[in-house]
Scaffold this active site. Sequence first.
Site, PDB file in Angstrom:
ATOM      1  N   LYS A   1       0.856  -1.180   0.000  1.00 20.83           N
ATOM      2  CA  LYS A   1       0.000   0.000   0.000  1.00 20.83           C
ATOM      3  C   LYS A   1       0.898   1.238   0.000  1.00 20.83           C
ATOM      4  O   LYS A   1       1.878   1.285   0.736  1.00 20.83           O
ATOM      5  CB  LYS A   1      -0.852  -0.058   1.270  1.00 20.83           C
ATOM      6  CG  LYS A   1      -2.101   0.743   1.231  1.00 20.83           C
ATOM      7  CD  LYS A   1      -3.048   0.271   2.325  1.00 20.83           C
ATOM      8  CE  LYS A   1      -4.274   1.134   2.322  1.00 20.83           C
ATOM      9  NZ  LYS A   1      -5.361   0.541   3.127  1.00 20.83           N
TER      10      LYS A   1
ATOM     11  N   GLU B   1     -19.146  -5.137  10.651  1.00 22.56           N
ATOM     12  CA  GLU B   1     -20.047  -4.366  11.511  1.00 22.56           C
ATOM     13  C   GLU B   1     -21.088  -5.247  12.187  1.00 22.56           C
ATOM     14  O   GLU B   1     -21.467  -5.014  13.339  1.00 22.56           O
ATOM     15  CB  GLU B   1     -20.742  -3.271  10.698  1.00 22.56           C
ATOM     16  CG  GLU B   1     -19.843  -2.094  10.344  1.00 22.56           C
ATOM     17  CD  GLU B   1     -18.910  -2.355   9.170  1.00 22.56           C
ATOM     18  OE1 GLU B   1     -19.052  -3.409   8.514  1.00 22.56           O
ATOM     19  OE2 GLU B   1     -18.027  -1.505   8.906  1.00 22.56           O
TER      20      GLU B   1
ATOM     21  N   ARG C   1     -25.257  -1.731   7.898  1.00 24.46           N
ATOM     22  CA  ARG C   1     -24.907  -3.135   7.750  1.00 24.46           C
ATOM     23  C   ARG C   1     -25.438  -3.994   8.889  1.00 24.46           C
ATOM     24  O   ARG C   1     -25.633  -5.186   8.734  1.00 24.46           O
ATOM     25  CB  ARG C   1     -23.372  -3.270   7.754  1.00 24.46           C
ATOM     26  CG  ARG C   1     -22.714  -3.012   6.440  1.00 24.46           C
ATOM     27  CD  ARG C   1     -23.058  -4.150   5.527  1.00 24.46           C
ATOM     28  NE  ARG C   1     -22.731  -3.854   4.146  1.00 24.46           N
ATOM     29  CZ  ARG C   1     -21.544  -4.085   3.588  1.00 24.46           C
ATOM     30  NH1 ARG C   1     -20.566  -4.576   4.312  1.00 24.46           N
ATOM     31  NH2 ARG C   1     -21.352  -3.814   2.333  1.00 24.46           N
TER      32      ARG C   1
HETATM   33  C1  LIG Z   1     -18.718  -1.950   5.456  1.00 20.69           C
HETATM   34  C2  LIG Z   1     -17.532  -1.028   5.498  1.00 20.69           C
HETATM   35  N1  LIG Z   1     -16.947  -0.744   6.671  1.00 20.69           N
HETATM   36  C3  LIG Z   1     -15.883   0.090   6.725  1.00 20.69           C
HETATM   37  C4  LIG Z   1     -15.394   0.646   5.592  1.00 20.69           C
HETATM   38  C5  LIG Z   1     -14.249   1.653   5.652  1.00 20.69           C
HETATM   39  N2  LIG Z   1     -13.089   1.200   4.896  1.00 20.69           N
HETATM   40  C6  LIG Z   1     -12.821   1.659   3.670  1.00 20.69           C
HETATM   41  S1  LIG Z   1     -11.499   0.968   2.983  1.00 20.69           S
HETATM   42  C7  LIG Z   1     -11.186   0.067   4.380  1.00 20.69           C
HETATM   43  C8  LIG Z   1      -9.990  -0.832   4.437  1.00 20.69           C
HETATM   44  C9  LIG Z   1      -9.959  -1.726   3.240  1.00 20.69           C
HETATM   45  O1  LIG Z   1      -8.879  -2.583   3.313  1.00 20.69           O
HETATM   46  P1  LIG Z   1      -8.583  -3.513   2.073  1.00 20.69           P
HETATM   47  O2  LIG Z   1      -9.825  -4.141   1.581  1.00 20.69           O
HETATM   48  O3  LIG Z   1      -7.477  -4.422   2.433  1.00 20.69           O
HETATM   49  O4  LIG Z   1      -8.119  -2.504   0.937  1.00 20.69           O
HETATM   50  P2  LIG Z   1      -6.796  -1.593   0.905  1.00 20.69           P
HETATM   51  O5  LIG Z   1      -7.241  -0.206   1.200  1.00 20.69           O
HETATM   52  O6  LIG Z   1      -5.827  -2.094   1.920  1.00 20.69           O
HETATM   53  O7  LIG Z   1      -6.294  -1.737  -0.484  1.00 20.69           O
HETATM   54  C10 LIG Z   1     -12.154   0.310   5.343  1.00 20.69           C
HETATM   55  C11 LIG Z   1     -12.190  -0.302   6.671  1.00 20.69           C
HETATM   56  C12 LIG Z   1     -16.036   0.329   4.388  1.00 20.69           C
HETATM   57  N3  LIG Z   1     -15.655   0.844   3.232  1.00 20.69           N
HETATM   58  N4  LIG Z   1     -17.090  -0.509   4.373  1.00 20.69           N
END
Ligand SMILES: Cc1ncc(C[n+]2csc(CCOP(=O)(O)OP(=O)(O)O)c2C)c(N)n1
Length: 591
Positions: free
Chosen positions: A244, A325, A353
């Site tokens: 990342k 969630e 959710r």
């Molecule tokens: C249901 C939900 N909860 C929380 C979030 C907030 N959120 C956005 S991106 C993220 C992390 C995503 O991690 P990953 O899927 O590994 O993608 P990366 O950003 O590391 O590429 C979170 C917790 C969300 N988008 N959806």
Amino acid sequence: MPPESIPKLADLRAMSADEAAQLPPLIRRILVDTVTRTGGHLGPNLGVVELTVALHRVFESPRDRILWDTGHQAYVHKLLTGRAEEFETLRQGGGLAGYPCREESEHDVIENSHASTALAYADGLAKAYEVRGVTDRAVVAVIGDGALTGGMAWEALNNLGAARNRPVIVVLNDNTRSYSPTVGGLADHLATLRESDAPVSFFEQLGLAYLGPVDGHDIEAVEAALRAAERLRAPVVVHCLTHKGRGHAPAEQDQADRQHAVSARVTGGPRPGPGWTDVFGAELVELGEQRSDLAAITAAMLGPTGLSEFARRFPERTFDVGIAEQHAVTSAAGLALGGMHPVVALYATFLNRAFDQLLLDVALHRAPVTFVLDRAGVTGDDGPSHNGMWDMSVLQVVPGLRLAAPRDADTLRRALREAVRVEDGPTVVRFPKGRVRADVPAVGTLAGMDVLSQGEERDVLVVSVGATAELCLEVADRLAEHGFCATVVDPRWVKPVPPELVELGLTYRRVATVEDNGRVGGVGAAIAQELSEAGASTPVRTFGLAQRFLDHGARGDVLAAAGLSAQRISRVLVETLAGQDLPRPLAVEPH
Ligand SMILES: Cc1ncc(C[n+]2csc(CCOP(=O)(O)OP(=O)(O)O)c2C)c(N)n1
């Protein structure tokens, strides 16, 4: 190099491997230049540059369907699918959306921003193609290791693995992080897969094939793995390892979240003060010191929801459950049954959710759980799915739930202290995104409610919900200019509707309610219902957000477009007070 040098899709596919290898530095430069200016998801996109190039060289979008889980990492996909020249308008009103957007491009199959859905969409798409006999296209879902912690992703894997002849390619973008490092047994399992090729993967045990791990920054290696996956004609996981923030030192060195999301560059102006999140975080630490039964729960958003300091002070009472969630809410009910008082900190939009968990697992059990909903109301530039405009409507139907909408830092602290004292059911404290402005002091109290402005005559009672206080005061000023007197009250706790508010409303010519929430079924609707049941003939005007999916743009612009501006509210009220809103009798036409 300018955005024009991004090749068209057909040219991208025709490029030699050497030519394709020239693209990532150009793409990264565009990402950094634009996103540091507009704000948005920088780290995640820097990490998927090579992966996205490889995907679009192997698959032929839009015939092949490429689905982006969460969608925050789709900027490179936008650049490669004909949107490079508009990219500088990212997240601006009228410009490109910060997530995939079906209206924007035929290459955007799903639009969401809520995590963990892509594998379920992929399952459905593949089923549709099987039933309809469509065999000429691939279904590809890209999901991060963070999003893979969500229950929906597991439910989808369970379904995908059961149909070994129905091809779906799951590209697992494993950068070991959500915002912060991804937690849990699954994250541990991915680490094992990264470090040795001995054990059988969890995916294979569920019935999917597994390819990898692959260096996600090696375009040729990713392409080879994707081609192999396609040849299998089966459900398969391609495990890609990425970094990342790759290629941009400030992101690579950011220990907190690798510049997961950056704010728009601020030039000049006064230094911004603390945010609502900071006020909540600091107050929770104080409460945590006083009470050893307080626990904090986050769904993979410790820092963004203000829990970092609580976690540092009380690590044994802080639980990151992953992007889960539903689990957060029912496990909070479990904590409550076990004698704790959990505080579940979520962005308002993500509470959706876990509605059933809140209704039955928490409220039916009268479990003392406090929900703290950050980013409630219009958030603006993240688009329709990120606005926290649903909570005060969906929560209206939950028996025994009490909800506070603080208007400033002082009332936020008060509401939180009061909420965690409630031991016979759920409490909610909701507040908006951004900086807290100066406290809005009460000029008095009326029937136990804060009065923010007292009118001499009883023309209109304006019920201010939460952070709309300043807006309501401006409305009162504008009404005064037109010769009408408004009293502005803030009940602070708005669900259930305080009986005193109903009694007070009965004594006014009009009641107006103002909330940063969808108009349908919100606080205003509840107040109108209570007044009507109390036999009032007082007309009630409910002001809130137009009940539609709001286009992305600057928060102020989105609010105004959704109907929440002092100018509009005061104009409507002046018209009603002047009697111009009365229905005209229908003229009966002769036969
Ligand atoms: C249901 C939900 N909860 C929380 C979030 C907030 N959120 C956005 S991106 C993220 C992390 C995503 O991690 P990953 O899927 O590994 O993608 P990366 O950003 O590391 O590429 C979170 C917790 C969300 N988008 N959806």
